[in-house]
Design an enzyme around this catalytic site. Structure first.
Site, PDB file in Angstrom:
ATOM      1  N   ASP A  30       0.644  -1.064  -0.064  1.00  0.00           N
ATOM      2  CA  ASP A  30       0.120   0.033   0.080  1.00  0.00           C
ATOM      3  C   ASP A  30       0.990   1.183   0.131  1.00  0.00           C
ATOM      4  OD1 ASP A  30      -3.262   0.513   0.889  1.00  0.00           O
ATOM      5  OD2 ASP A  30      -1.773   2.243   1.164  1.00  0.00           O
ATOM      6  N   ILE A  31       0.422   2.207  -0.751  1.00  0.00           N
ATOM      7  CA  ILE A  31       1.167   3.415  -0.971  1.00  0.00           C
ATOM      8  C   ILE A  31       1.196   4.135   0.225  1.00  0.00           C
ATOM      9  CG2 ILE A  31      -0.445   4.750  -1.994  1.00  0.00           C
ATOM     10  CD1 ILE A  31       1.495   5.791  -4.105  1.00  0.00           C
ATOM     11  N   ASN A  86     -13.050  -3.129   2.813  1.00  0.00           N
ATOM     12  CA  ASN A  86     -13.807  -2.164   2.983  1.00  0.00           C
ATOM     13  C   ASN A  86     -14.924  -2.149   2.069  1.00  0.00           C
ATOM     14  OD1 ASN A  86     -12.644  -0.856   5.207  1.00  0.00           O
ATOM     15  ND2 ASN A  86     -10.989  -0.206   3.814  1.00  0.00           N
ATOM     16  N   HIS A  99     -10.285  -5.311  -3.071  1.00  0.00           N
ATOM     17  CA  HIS A  99      -9.056  -5.554  -2.323  1.00  0.00           C
ATOM     18  C   HIS A  99      -8.998  -5.885  -1.102  1.00  0.00           C
ATOM     19  CE1 HIS A  99      -9.895  -1.323  -2.195  1.00  0.00           C
ATOM     20  NE2 HIS A  99      -9.434  -1.202  -1.199  1.00  0.00           N
ATOM     21  N   HIS A 101      -7.069  -5.769   2.618  1.00  0.00           N
ATOM     22  CA  HIS A 101      -5.671  -5.091   2.982  1.00  0.00           C
ATOM     23  C   HIS A 101      -5.258  -6.311   3.877  1.00  0.00           C
ATOM     24  CE1 HIS A 101      -6.884  -0.642   2.332  1.00  0.00           C
ATOM     25  NE2 HIS A 101      -8.098  -1.437   2.239  1.00  0.00           N
TER      26      HIS A 101
HETATM   27  P1  AMP Z   1      -9.885   1.343   0.315  1.00  0.00           P
HETATM   28  O1  AMP Z   1      -9.903   2.522   1.198  1.00  0.00           O
HETATM   29  O2  AMP Z   1      -9.954   0.057   1.174  1.00  0.00           O
HETATM   30  O3  AMP Z   1     -10.427   1.467  -0.910  1.00  0.00           O
HETATM   31  O4  AMP Z   1      -8.240   1.254   0.187  1.00  0.00           O
HETATM   32  C1  AMP Z   1      -7.255   1.543  -1.104  1.00  0.00           C
HETATM   33  C2  AMP Z   1      -5.887   1.628  -0.675  1.00  0.00           C
HETATM   34  O5  AMP Z   1      -5.033   1.716  -1.851  1.00  0.00           O
HETATM   35  C3  AMP Z   1      -5.642   2.804   0.521  1.00  0.00           C
HETATM   36  O6  AMP Z   1      -5.043   2.198   1.512  1.00  0.00           O
HETATM   37  C4  AMP Z   1      -4.487   3.559  -0.552  1.00  0.00           C
HETATM   38  O7  AMP Z   1      -3.247   3.964   0.117  1.00  0.00           O
HETATM   39  C5  AMP Z   1      -4.127   2.434  -1.503  1.00  0.00           C
HETATM   40  N1  AMP Z   1      -3.520   3.016  -2.688  1.00  0.00           N
HETATM   41  C6  AMP Z   1      -4.137   3.992  -3.387  1.00  0.00           C
HETATM   42  N2  AMP Z   1      -3.270   3.991  -4.820  1.00  0.00           N
HETATM   43  C7  AMP Z   1      -2.509   3.291  -4.468  1.00  0.00           C
HETATM   44  C8  AMP Z   1      -1.240   2.949  -5.153  1.00  0.00           C
HETATM   45  N3  AMP Z   1      -1.094   3.550  -6.785  1.00  0.00           N
HETATM   46  N4  AMP Z   1      -0.324   1.990  -4.864  1.00  0.00           N
HETATM   47  C9  AMP Z   1      -0.662   1.264  -3.716  1.00  0.00           C
HETATM   48  N5  AMP Z   1      -1.335   1.506  -2.854  1.00  0.00           N
HETATM   49  C10 AMP Z   1      -2.475   2.672  -3.225  1.00  0.00           C
END
Ligand code: AMP
Length: 117
Positions: A30-31, A86, A99, A101
């Site tokens: 995760d970024i 989520n 996805h 986590h």
């Molecule tokens: P959610 O809130 O469950 O949709 O989680 C989305 C997750 O994706 C968040 O924790 C973000 O930090 C992560 N995210 C968004 N863009 C990227 C990316 N380019 N690379 C890695 N993680 C990402």
């Protein structure tokens, strides 16, 4: 055309720190990590969220859980980890691509369901 950020990562159009990958799923960092280890496990098939999961996806969804175990083994999370999905307005997902986590690497914070019996 489906062009959410995770599809772009899966198609290698956007870089990511990939931990593991099969024909069916990808695990990448995760970024914006919320724990020392924060991995996203993502099916390569575009499924928008849990409400879009179909009977035909049963096996794939099971594989995401097995993937979590494999990622945890690879990252030596022998003290455990937490999985989060989520969903919907109250769950607050940001990315419209299913996805999981995977969080770990420390004793994680309070759970929503209390430990007391
Ligand atoms: P959610 O809130 O469950 O949709 O989680 C989305 C997750 O994706 C968040 O924790 C973000 O930090 C992560 N995210 C968004 N863009 C990227 C990316 N380019 N690379 C890695 N993680 C990402």
């Amino acid at each position: 055309m489906i062009d959410d950020i995770f599809c772009k990562i899966i198609n290698k159009e956007v870089p990511a720190d990939i931990i593991m990958e099969t024909d069916e799923w990808m695990a990448f960092k995760d970024i914006r990590p919320q724990a020392p280890v924060h991995i996203l496990i993502v099916p390569k098939k575009h499924i928008q969220d849990i409400s879009f999961v179909k009977e035909e996806d049963r096996e794939l969804i099971g594989k995401l859980i097995i993937a979590a175990n494999e990622v945890a083994d690879k990252l030596k999370l022998d003290k455990g980890f937490r999985l989060i999905l989520n969903q919907g307005e109250h769950g607050g997902p940001l990315v419209p691509h299913l996805h999981v986590h995977l969080l770990g690497g420390k004793h994680l914070g309070a759970k929503i369901v209390a430990d007391t019996n």
